[in-house]
Design an enzyme around this catalytic site. Structure first.
Site, PDB file in Angstrom:
ATOM      1  CG  ASP A  60      -2.316   0.511   0.962  1.00 36.02           C
ATOM      2  OD1 ASP A  60      -3.294  -0.214   1.242  1.00 36.02           O
ATOM      3  OD2 ASP A  60      -2.401   1.630   0.442  1.00 36.02           O
TER       4      ASP A  60
ATOM      5  CD  GLU B 232      -8.968   4.708  -1.647  1.00 41.43           C
ATOM      6  OE1 GLU B 232      -9.877   4.325  -0.892  1.00 41.43           O
ATOM      7  OE2 GLU B 232      -7.952   5.332  -1.244  1.00 41.43           O
TER       8      GLU B 232
ATOM      9  CG  ASP C 204      -4.646   5.691   0.875  1.00 45.49           C
ATOM     10  OD1 ASP C 204      -4.536   6.715   1.579  1.00 45.49           O
ATOM     11  OD2 ASP C 204      -5.618   4.933   0.917  1.00 45.49           O
TER      12      ASP C 204
ATOM     13  CG  HIS D 263      -9.181  -1.356   4.006  1.00 46.17           C
ATOM     14  ND1 HIS D 263      -9.018  -1.352   2.627  1.00 46.17           N
ATOM     15  CD2 HIS D 263      -8.725  -0.163   4.438  1.00 46.17           C
ATOM     16  CE1 HIS D 263      -8.468  -0.202   2.262  1.00 46.17           C
ATOM     17  NE2 HIS D 263      -8.286   0.541   3.347  1.00 46.17           N
ATOM     18  CG  ASP D 264     -11.378   2.262   3.327  1.00 44.95           C
ATOM     19  OD1 ASP D 264     -10.732   2.754   2.370  1.00 44.95           O
ATOM     20  OD2 ASP D 264     -10.923   2.135   4.472  1.00 44.95           O
TER      21      ASP D 264
HETATM   22  O1  TEU Z   1      -9.541   5.568   1.809  1.00 41.83           O
HETATM   23  C1  TEU Z   1      -9.950   6.726   1.163  1.00 41.83           C
HETATM   24  C2  TEU Z   1     -11.358   6.929   1.209  1.00 41.83           C
HETATM   25  O2  TEU Z   1     -11.876   7.617   0.457  1.00 41.83           O
HETATM   26  C3  TEU Z   1     -12.048   6.264   2.280  1.00 41.83           C
HETATM   27  O3  TEU Z   1     -11.805   6.997   3.371  1.00 41.83           O
HETATM   28  C4  TEU Z   1     -13.498   6.263   2.035  1.00 41.83           C
HETATM   29  O4  TEU Z   1     -14.013   7.442   1.681  1.00 41.83           O
HETATM   30  C5  TEU Z   1     -14.161   5.962   3.271  1.00 41.83           C
HETATM   31  O5  TEU Z   1     -13.505   4.973   3.880  1.00 41.83           O
HETATM   32  C6  TEU Z   1     -15.541   5.530   2.963  1.00 41.83           C
HETATM   33  O6  TEU Z   1     -15.651   4.547   2.134  1.00 41.83           O
HETATM   34  C7  TEU Z   1      -8.158   5.398   1.895  1.00 41.83           C
HETATM   35  C8  TEU Z   1      -7.881   4.143   2.697  1.00 41.83           C
HETATM   36  O7  TEU Z   1      -8.414   3.053   2.009  1.00 41.83           O
HETATM   37  C9  TEU Z   1      -8.545   4.338   4.044  1.00 41.83           C
HETATM   38  O8  TEU Z   1      -8.466   3.167   4.825  1.00 41.83           O
HETATM   39  C10 TEU Z   1      -7.833   5.478   4.746  1.00 41.83           C
HETATM   40  O9  TEU Z   1      -8.508   5.744   5.935  1.00 41.83           O
HETATM   41  C11 TEU Z   1      -7.859   6.729   3.864  1.00 41.83           C
HETATM   42  O10 TEU Z   1      -7.532   6.488   2.510  1.00 41.83           O
HETATM   43  C12 TEU Z   1      -6.792   7.699   4.346  1.00 41.83           C
HETATM   44  O11 TEU Z   1      -5.527   7.167   4.090  1.00 41.83           O
END
Ligand code: TEU
Length: 572
Positions: A103, A271, A216, A341-342
């Protein structure tokens, strides 16, 4: 598309497995997963048949956002293990011909990274310009709750985790930008030194033998001159219309590709929320292998956005995903995913995690493995893991959930605590982050200690051991579909054509490569539904490549599909 037109790439033919190390497997009883825990399960990954592992962050981090707040890019956080453990993991994966992508979190660092600790010391510190500092706006009266009286943040941008995207720093009396948590200050990519530092760090990991990066929030790197206020109050987050897909983003990403990625034939997946097909094609032209796009993961947002619940109909989901299946053409490649994971668990969000748990989990597996693009399996989805039945916020660990729910409560956006809890159960990122369920032993065999986050109470039924013993399980179905994906250029490179777009229960599409064709028929509902094949394929001789109900069909005929039934026909 015909066989001869295929632009073959290893990452187009791969099946990717995403590991969230904190929740995968703990070998030292700390209650937090670790690298030796992944090493212990490399055979499991090989048996599932995956080709690439995407590892969520394991770098040194204070853990304000579970590792997405990095304080040292070239060190492994001791809770996960050592660099030697990591090198052993890479070797063990490569021994089984499984690649590893790391990542890359370079939109921001931790505020405990030496760069920021230096940067905040004084306005003329050599690292000052590594971050985005500005004086506050002079306002009459009190000013906001976030800064000294009479002063407000430099602009109205907001953080994804709620509140202003700026924090005031006493030390120098200025504000610094953080699109995420205040412990995640944004790097200033305008600064060539910052870019060179990041490229050096990426090269360092590629030289260690990794096979690529998941990048990310990579379309947030370029912020517009003057950092203007946002007029678009309805944006995903206030300011997103300015800080997403910024003015120099393509300069940076094509530079990164030329300087670092290209020489290594590395895979890159960005992403990228808030992009359309034209922008995604431009990012592909910059050298990005593929992008995660999120239209299909925004359909169930409610009237108050992400932290409120809404519903959607199947045609909307078909439209959102078919847009990308048809929109990139030969100038891009899809990253096919339904969760990570989000996001909440795919089964609870898109399937039926009750009476039709297995059937709908298999249907979603069929979708993942038969749409055009590189499929991503998030750890546990291959078992049919479900959302967690949160009883209170005490069970929640996620900064995004805790901050946004606190603000939504203060702003009275929940009718009552029941609604709040309902939204948390449907939306919280922690739904995806409960420990991997390996067995029906205590804590699902994840740890001998106290898990950092509660284990889903259904682990006695839903676990790897039970799934592997049952030949007809979700796990074995995923196994067969991964095989099918490997055996077939048709399912990797074939063109996607949607039929019955407005049908409320059925999702029907073909994949075509030269004179080869497959037909996929999915009944995405709790009721049996009559499937009348489209004229172009009706009556065609066919063999079933995959089905999640026991059926035999040697032709594509009108038939009743059972609830959540999935069929993949190879047309002869
Ligand atoms: O996620 C970016 C992001 O847009 C997410 O925060 C999303 O909007 C939110 O989780 C709802 O779906 C990335 C990583 O995947 C996330 O785990 C991190 O918290 C974020 O960036 C900051 O690095």
């Amino acid at each position: 598309m015909t066989q001869s037109d295929i632009d073959r790439q290893w990452w187009k033919e791969a099946v990717v497995y995403q590991i969230y190390p904190r929740s995968f497997n703990d070998t030292d009883g700390s209650g937090v997963g670790d690298i030796q825990g992944i090493i212990e399960r490399v055979e499991y990954l090989d048996d599932l048949g995956v080709d690439v592992v995407w590892l969520n962050p394991i770098y040194e981090s204070p853990g304000a956002d579970n590792g997405y707040d990095i304080s040292s890019y070239r060190s492994i956080d001791e809770q996960f293990g050592t660099m030697a453990d990591w090198e052993e993991l890479l070797a063990k994966l490569h021994e089984r011909d499984i690649k590893l992508i790391m990542d890359l979190v370079v939109n921001h660092t931790s505020d405990e990274h030496i760069w920021f600790e230096e940067s905040r010391k004084s306005t003329d510190n050599e690292y000052r310009d590594y971050y985005i500092w500005r004086e506050g706006r002079q306002v009459d009266g009190e000013g906001g709750p976030h800064g000294p009286s009479g002063e407000a943040p430099p602009n109205n941008w907001e953080s994804f985790f709620g509140g202003p995207a700026w924090s005031y720093d006493e030390q120098t009396g200025e504000w610094y930008l953080h699109i995420f948590d205040s412990k995640q200050p944004d790097l200033n990519w305008e600064n060539t030194e910052v870019r060179e530092e990041i490229y050096d760090m990426m090269e360092w990991w590629l030289e260690k033998g990794i096979d690529g990066f998941r990048m990310d929030v990579i379309n947030l790197l370029s912020k517009p001159d003057g950092l203007p206020d946002s007029e678009d109050e309805d944006a995903l987050v206030v300011g997103a219309d300015h800080f997403m897909n910024g003015p120099r983003i393509h300069d940076y990403l094509s530079e990164m590709h030329e300087e670092v990625i290209e020489p290594y034939d590395a895979m890159t997946v960005g992403e990228m929320a808030n992009v359309d097909a034209e922008q995604a094609r431009a990012y592909s032209a910059d050298g990005m292998s593929m992008a995660f796009t999120f239209d299909h993961l925004r359909l169930d947002f409610g009237p108050n956005g992400r932290w409120s619940h809404g519903t959607f109909e199947l045609p909307e989901l078909k439209r959102a995903m078919s847009y990308w299946q048809e929109g990139l053409g030969d100038e891009g490649w899809n990253a096919v995913f339904l969760g990570n994971h989000d996001e909440p668990r795919i089964l609870s969000r898109f399937g039926n995690d009750g009476v039709y748990r297995a059937e709908s989990a298999k249907l979603l597996a069929t979708l993942l493995m038969t749409l055009q693009g590189t499929p991503y399996i998030f750890q546990g989805d291959e078992l049919g893991m479900t959302n967690y039945p949160f009883e209170s916020l005490d069970e929640v660990r996620d900064v995004d959930t805790l901050k946004n729910v606190r603000i939504a409560r203060e702003e009275g956006r929940f009718a009552d605590e029941t609604e709040m809890l309902d939204v948390v159960r449907r939306r919280s990122r922690d739904n995806a982050r409960t420990p991997m369920q390996w067995s029906d032993e205590e804590y699902a065999g994840f740890t001998d200690g106290e898990p950092w986050i509660p284990v889903n109470p259904n682990y006695e039924k839903v676990n790897v051991e039970a799934e592997r013993e049952n030949r007809d399980s979700v796990w074995n179905y995923y196994r067969r579909l991964v095989d099918l994906h490997h055996e077939s250029d048709l399912l990797v490179y074939g063109d996607y054509d949607l039929y019955l777009p407005e049908h409320g229960e059925l999702w029907v599409y073909t994949r075509t490569l030269g004179d080869e064709q497959a037909l996929v028929a999915l009944n995405v509902s709790d009721t049996s539904t009559t499937f009348e094949p489209p004229d172009v394929v009706a009556g065609a001789d066919a063999e079933l490549l995959a089905a999640n109900y026991t059926v035999d069909a040697d032709a594509v005929e009108t038939t009743d599909l059972q609830p959540w039934e999935a069929r993949v026909y190879k047309l002869n």
